[in-house]
Write a protein that holds these residues in place. Structure first.
Motif, PDB file in Angstrom:
ATOM      1  N   ASN A   1       2.165   1.775  -3.407  1.00  0.00           N
ATOM      2  CA  ASN A   1       1.103   2.271  -4.285  1.00  0.00           C
ATOM      3  C   ASN A   1       0.904   3.763  -4.097  1.00  0.00           C
ATOM      4  O   ASN A   1       0.727   4.497  -5.071  1.00  0.00           O
ATOM      5  CB  ASN A   1      -0.219   1.536  -4.028  1.00  0.00           C
ATOM      6  CG  ASN A   1      -0.288   0.185  -4.700  1.00  0.00           C
ATOM      7  OD1 ASN A   1       0.592  -0.184  -5.480  1.00  0.00           O
ATOM      8  ND2 ASN A   1      -1.327  -0.555  -4.396  1.00  0.00           N
ATOM      9  N   LEU A   2       0.924   4.214  -2.854  1.00  0.00           N
ATOM     10  CA  LEU A   2       0.760   5.645  -2.588  1.00  0.00           C
ATOM     11  C   LEU A   2       1.915   6.451  -3.171  1.00  0.00           C
ATOM     12  O   LEU A   2       1.701   7.503  -3.777  1.00  0.00           O
ATOM     13  CB  LEU A   2       0.657   5.912  -1.084  1.00  0.00           C
ATOM     14  CG  LEU A   2      -0.649   5.514  -0.427  1.00  0.00           C
ATOM     15  CD1 LEU A   2      -0.551   5.688   1.089  1.00  0.00           C
ATOM     16  CD2 LEU A   2      -1.802   6.332  -0.975  1.00  0.00           C
TER      17      LEU A   2
ATOM     18  N   ARG B   1       0.834  -1.208   0.000  1.00  0.00           N
ATOM     19  CA  ARG B   1       0.000   0.000   0.000  1.00  0.00           C
ATOM     20  C   ARG B   1       0.872   1.264   0.000  1.00  0.00           C
ATOM     21  O   ARG B   1       0.576   2.225  -0.696  1.00  0.00           O
ATOM     22  CB  ARG B   1      -0.920   0.020   1.219  1.00  0.00           C
ATOM     23  CG  ARG B   1      -2.088  -0.924   1.116  1.00  0.00           C
ATOM     24  CD  ARG B   1      -2.923  -0.852   2.391  1.00  0.00           C
ATOM     25  NE  ARG B   1      -4.027  -1.760   2.370  1.00  0.00           N
ATOM     26  CZ  ARG B   1      -5.234  -1.475   1.886  1.00  0.00           C
ATOM     27  NH1 ARG B   1      -5.470  -0.279   1.391  1.00  0.00           N
ATOM     28  NH2 ARG B   1      -6.189  -2.366   1.915  1.00  0.00           N
ATOM     29  N   ARG B   2       1.942   1.242   0.802  1.00  0.00           N
ATOM     30  CA  ARG B   2       2.843   2.400   0.849  1.00  0.00           C
ATOM     31  C   ARG B   2       3.432   2.657  -0.531  1.00  0.00           C
ATOM     32  O   ARG B   2       3.453   3.789  -1.006  1.00  0.00           O
ATOM     33  CB  ARG B   2       3.960   2.157   1.866  1.00  0.00           C
ATOM     34  CG  ARG B   2       4.878   3.375   2.054  1.00  0.00           C
ATOM     35  CD  ARG B   2       6.155   3.002   2.785  1.00  0.00           C
ATOM     36  NE  ARG B   2       7.024   2.140   2.010  1.00  0.00           N
ATOM     37  CZ  ARG B   2       7.782   2.536   0.984  1.00  0.00           C
ATOM     38  NH1 ARG B   2       7.768   3.801   0.591  1.00  0.00           N
ATOM     39  NH2 ARG B   2       8.556   1.685   0.336  1.00  0.00           N
TER      40      ARG B   2
ATOM     41  N   HIS C   1       1.632   6.404  -6.948  1.00  0.00           N
ATOM     42  CA  HIS C   1       0.492   7.210  -7.371  1.00  0.00           C
ATOM     43  C   HIS C   1       0.798   8.699  -7.231  1.00  0.00           C
ATOM     44  O   HIS C   1       0.500   9.485  -8.122  1.00  0.00           O
ATOM     45  CB  HIS C   1      -0.743   6.841  -6.554  1.00  0.00           C
ATOM     46  CG  HIS C   1      -1.998   7.473  -7.040  1.00  0.00           C
ATOM     47  ND1 HIS C   1      -2.592   7.121  -8.233  1.00  0.00           N
ATOM     48  CD2 HIS C   1      -2.765   8.453  -6.508  1.00  0.00           C
ATOM     49  CE1 HIS C   1      -3.674   7.854  -8.411  1.00  0.00           C
ATOM     50  NE2 HIS C   1      -3.803   8.658  -7.380  1.00  0.00           N
ATOM     51  N   SER C   2       1.438   9.081  -6.122  1.00  0.00           N
ATOM     52  CA  SER C   2       1.716  10.501  -5.919  1.00  0.00           C
ATOM     53  C   SER C   2       2.827  11.003  -6.833  1.00  0.00           C
ATOM     54  O   SER C   2       2.764  12.114  -7.332  1.00  0.00           O
ATOM     55  CB  SER C   2       2.068  10.779  -4.455  1.00  0.00           C
ATOM     56  OG  SER C   2       3.282  10.156  -4.115  1.00  0.00           O
TER      57      SER C   2
END
Length: 175
Positions: A150-151, A147-148, A154-155
């Motif tokens: 992905n963030l 998840r980290r 994404h950012s």
């Protein structure tokens, strides 16, 4: 002239998932024909969605490990990211249900599926040998790392790239 296929539980679930993937709003669509016919309420529909997510994750794990990578932990993290990329809207629905379950039955189903996902990830990574509490903790850590990432991905994908040398220097100093 072809006859329309008979509606089925699998077909309705497929339509629900397609709508979730289109909307990407974290909500389960309730306006799909046949939901009331083939699903016995929200808990039944959520259980079907959770099973589809878990199946997608396990398929990604198997695909990621098929070539016997040297770093199995990395392969598992990437497999979770891949499953999320394919089923992003479904993952968002599950996350929303985890935060705001409409019933205790849904809350229990979401927790149980998460624990099974985590244990499967830990076993696939070679960091556990069974579906027990230590495996759940290890798998949860792997999901949090996925998840980290992905963030971060994404950012950074949204950040404009500096076009000048001065812009690149400023980006390096501030980033």
């Amino acid at each position: 002239m072809r006859n329309e296929p008979k509606p089925s539980r699998a077909g309705v679930l497929h339509e629900v998932i397609e709508e979730i993937l289109i909307r990407k709003d974290g909500q389960i669509p309730t306006d799909i024909d046949g939901i009331d016919t083939f699903f016995d309420g929200i808990e039944d529909l959520v259980n079907a969605l959770l099973l589809r997510w878990h199946t997608r994750l396990v398929a990604s794990l198997e695909r990621g490990l098929a070539d016997e990578p040297e770093d199995r932990e990395e392969a598992v993290i990437e497999a979770w990211q891949h499953a999320t990329w394919i089923y992003w809207g479904v993952r968002k629905v599950i996350d929303e249900l985890a935060e705001n379950p409409p019933t205790e039955g849904v809350a229990h189903a979401v927790r149980t599926t998460a624990r099974n996902d985590w244990a499967a990830m830990a076993v696939a990574a070679g960091l556990a040998s069974g579906f027990d509490e230590p495996a759940v903790r290890v798998g949860h850590r792997l999901e949090l790392e996925a998840r980290r990432r992905n963030l971060v991905e994404h950012s950074t994908a949204r950040m404009p790239r500096p076009r000048t040398v001065l812009g690149k220097v400023k980006a390096m100093l501030t980033g």
